[in-house]
Design an enzyme around this catalytic site. Structure first.
Site, mmCIF file in Angstrom:
data_model
loop_
_atom_site.group_PDB
_atom_site.id
_atom_site.type_symbol
_atom_site.label_atom_id
_atom_site.label_comp_id
_atom_site.label_asym_id
_atom_site.label_seq_id
_atom_site.Cartn_x
_atom_site.Cartn_y
_atom_site.Cartn_z
ATOM 1 N N SER A 7 5.132 4.035 -4.551
ATOM 2 C CA SER A 7 5.247 5.336 -3.914
ATOM 3 C C SER A 7 3.985 6.146 -4.232
ATOM 4 C CB SER A 7 6.526 6.034 -4.389
ATOM 5 O OG SER A 7 6.846 7.117 -3.551
ATOM 6 N N HIS B 263 13.085 2.448 0.541
ATOM 7 C CA HIS B 263 12.152 2.904 -0.489
ATOM 8 C C HIS B 263 12.686 2.631 -1.891
ATOM 9 C CE1 HIS B 263 8.534 5.140 -1.466
ATOM 10 N NE2 HIS B 263 9.198 5.933 -2.285
#
Length: 673
Positions: free
Chosen positions: A524, A638
């Site tokens: 990320s 994610h």
């Protein structure tokens, strides 16, 4: 290695367990909790257990090939409501604390979650995702509305979510179900997202949180509201100037506490605090205004999934104070505040307290704890004496086999003199006089923190012979408000220098680090920074970037949070200052990348969509310079490395180790096929 112990492996993940969501019984004598594991079919399972605070063993309340969660005691302590998909969709179920077969309470077509008992034990509030064509009366098994649509008209900017997928016109609504009859009373409606909070002591009101402003796509405030438990009347308590969560009532029902922040400019890069509304006067106060610490658990780990239930600010029995979680310098614990804002630590230590439940009359708390050697267990704490008793040891057999190095704390300075903090793991089987490769790990967020918690990936790399360096550069939580905001508008600036200062410091302090064999990895924001680093320097001989960002211009329009995240964090937009978005984009420096780079990404990642990885991969391949490999994980969001498919999580760890082994342990330059 000492004795018969060994280093941890990627496959050991399949044997790991963790305890979470502890809930003390109304009389304070027992605790219900969730035990999560991976079964022989390599699927997640979670079961409910009850542990007497005086007994030596835990008793299973549920079992089987199911995922049960959110155990909540009835006020009389005879039953537990919980959430389970055992019927297909997430629904509310009831079970007697003495055991027996659970009874299904809700049969909503779109499922039911977040149960909260009314004080009299006759009703339970819950939430469900509904479209305008849905209602709470639609029953499970009615699939006529789930036919694929030939066209979808998108009318909002927030039309997708990394957690929920494509939501379009779906909203989280709240209802109340009668425990005996199953009759449901809807409490909310409209094109807004609502979250269940807490019942008033007299059972007349439900405190909830919601964004009900005129344009929730552009105004991201989340307010605290009071809703009549019988439907109808609403009262708004906050000013639509911030985000607030987890409302809790004072014992006399005259005050309401909640956790959040109020800022005209910062939605993301701001610390959460304890707030309170006086319901008679309407006055709203920030109780911990003068305390420069993050309220809540900000610690990142990779065994437990994120989003553990936060109890909010738990009131003392006399209504003169509250207990809450907070995060400081890599640790999280329980703190107490008076209504005047005098804060003291109640449960501390170098560890990650990620949940707690409290029986204030009995001066007892049960805390959920992780540390570098513990993925997640429960302890009972005597609040008067501080004495602790361990209640669970769910990984005893596995961890008895393992050698896990202890983290070494690091204190150093950035290039501008800013005090910084981090840790280093020595390789398993470390021998003085030998040289070892180093891997720098960079956390996501960026507004989170590494800390005193268990991290499987770090221990795995240490077991493979690497020293592992992990730090909290500016932008991390746990070091004050100014520190949190210091990276905004400066991604790839001083935050990058902070990380390089950590490497310089570690190499100067530990002579066993081989400076010619160093790698870097992150996910990320950590993936963004990994991409940025390899475009700035060749000091690292291998890199692994997960679910990363490489182009802020495209991220703005494709991420579920892109447009407002980029405007706050990069402080630019494509129509306002596109040059600044490009200035902070790692792909701008792709011609400089010579470091072998492994790119991994989930195909259903809506937070950092996979097009970010695709851009980077194609640009590198087209140049034909640096060795690059691209691995896609079908169906993964994610949260791949934290709550994703177990087999994909293990594969990701194996790919990471293989890449570093190829370029840091082996002298030859080999491109993996």
């Amino acid at each position: 290695m000492t004795g018969q112990k060994r280093g941890i492996t990627a496959d050991d993940f399949y044997r790991m367990r963790y305890a979470s969501d502890p809930q003390l019984s109304p009389d304070g004598t027992a605790v219900a909790y969730v035990l999560t594991m991976v079964d022989e079919e390599l699927a997640y399972r979670s079961h409910l257990f009850i542990r007497s605070l005086t007994a030596q063993t835990s008793t299973p309340l549920t079992d089987g090939a199911v995922r049960d969660s959110a155990p909540r005691w009835s006020p009389d302590g005879t039953r537990i409501c919980f959430v389970s998909k055992r019927s297909g969709k997430s629904q509310l179920w009831l079970i007697d604390v003495d055991g027996g077969e659970p009874r299904q309470l809700t049969r909503c077509r779109t499922g039911a979650t977040n149960p909260v008992w009314s004080p009299d034990g006759k009703r339970i509030a819950f939430s469900s995702l509904l479209s305008p064509d849905d209602s709470f009366a639609d029953t499970e098994g009615d699939e006529k509305k789930d036919e694929p649509k030939k066209a979808i008209v998108v009318g909002r900017m927030k039309y997708k979510s990394d957690d929920l997928g494509y939501v379009y016109d779906v909203n989280r609504q709240i209802a109340v179900v009668d425990v005996e009859t199953g009759a449901i009373t809807p409490l909310t409606e409209g094109d807004y997202q609502h979250t269940v909070g807490a019942w008033s002591p007299d059972g007349k009101w439900l405190a909830i949180t919601a964004n009900r402003v005129d344009d929730p796509d552009l105004q991201h405030s989340i307010d605290v509201h009071l809703v009549s438990a019988d439907g109808g009347e609403w009262k708004k308590l906050t000013r639509s100037k911030g985000t607030f969560f987890f409302p809790t009532w004072s014992p006399d029902g005259k005050k309401l506490a909640y956790i959040g922040s109020e800022s005209p400019t910062q939605l993301i890069a701001t610390q959460k605090k304890v707030w309170m509304s006086d319901l008679d006067s309407g006055r709203q106060d920030c109780i911990t205004e003068g305390w420069d610490v993050q309220v809540g658990d900000a610690t990142i780990g990779d065994v437990r999934s994120p989003g553990h239930p936060n109890p909010g600010a738990v009131w003392t029995e006399d209504g003169e104070g509250m207990y809450f979680l907070a995060s400081e310098r890599g640790s999280s614990g329980i703190y107490h505040t008076t209504l005047d804002g005098e804060v003291t630590q109640v449960v501390g230590g170098e560890r990650n307290v990620y949940g707690f439940t409290l029986h204030e009359r009995g001066q007892t708390a049960v805390i959920a704890v992780s540390d570098p050697f513990t993925p997640g267990d429960l302890y009972a704490v005597n609040l008067a004496t501080g004495e602790e008793v361990r209640l669970t040891d769910v990984n005893r057999d596995l961890f008895a086999e393992l050698e896990l190095p202890a983290p070494i704390g690091l204190e150093y300075e950035g290039e501008d003199g800013l005090p910084l903090h981090g840790w280093l793991l020595k390789p398993v089987g470390y021998e003085p006089g030998r040289k070892y490769p180093l891997v720098l790990q960079i956390h996501g967020g960026p507004h989170s923190m590494y800390g005193h918690t268990f991290f499987h990936e770090f221990h795995l790399l240490a077991a493979k012979g690497y020293a592992v360096l992990y730090t909290n550069p500016r932008g991390s939580l746990g070091y004050g408000e100014k520190f949190v905001q210091a990276c905004c508008g400066d991604y790839g600036g001083n935050d990058y220098l902070d990380l390089m200062s950590a490497v310089k410091y570690a190499c100067g302090r530990f002579d066993f680090i081989d400076t010619d064999r160093m790698g870097v990895a992150g996910g990320s924001y950590g993936g963004f920074m990994t991409n940025w680093i390899v475009g700035q320097t060749n000091v690292f001989k291998a890199a692994v970037t997960d679910r990363s960002i490489c182009n802020w211009l495209s991220f703005y329009g494709v991420s579920d949070i892109g447009y407002y995240f980029a405007e706050e964090e990069i402080q630019a937009s494509p129509f306002g200052n596109p040059e600044k978005l490009w200035q902070h984009s790692p792909i701008r420096h792709v011609a400089n990348i010579e470091t072998p780079l492994l790119i991994m990404h989930g195909e259903q990642d809506h937070r950092c969509p996979i097009e970010q990885a695709e851009q980077l991969y194609i640009a590198l391949q087209r140049q034909g310079k640096a060795p690059v490999r691209f691995i896609r994980f079908p169906g993964a969001s994610h949260e791949l490395s934290r709550s994703g498919d177990p087999q994909q999580r293990v594969l990701r760890l194996q790919y990471t180790c293989e890449w570093f082994d190829t370029y840091l342990l082996q002298p030859q330059k080999v491109v993996m096929e």
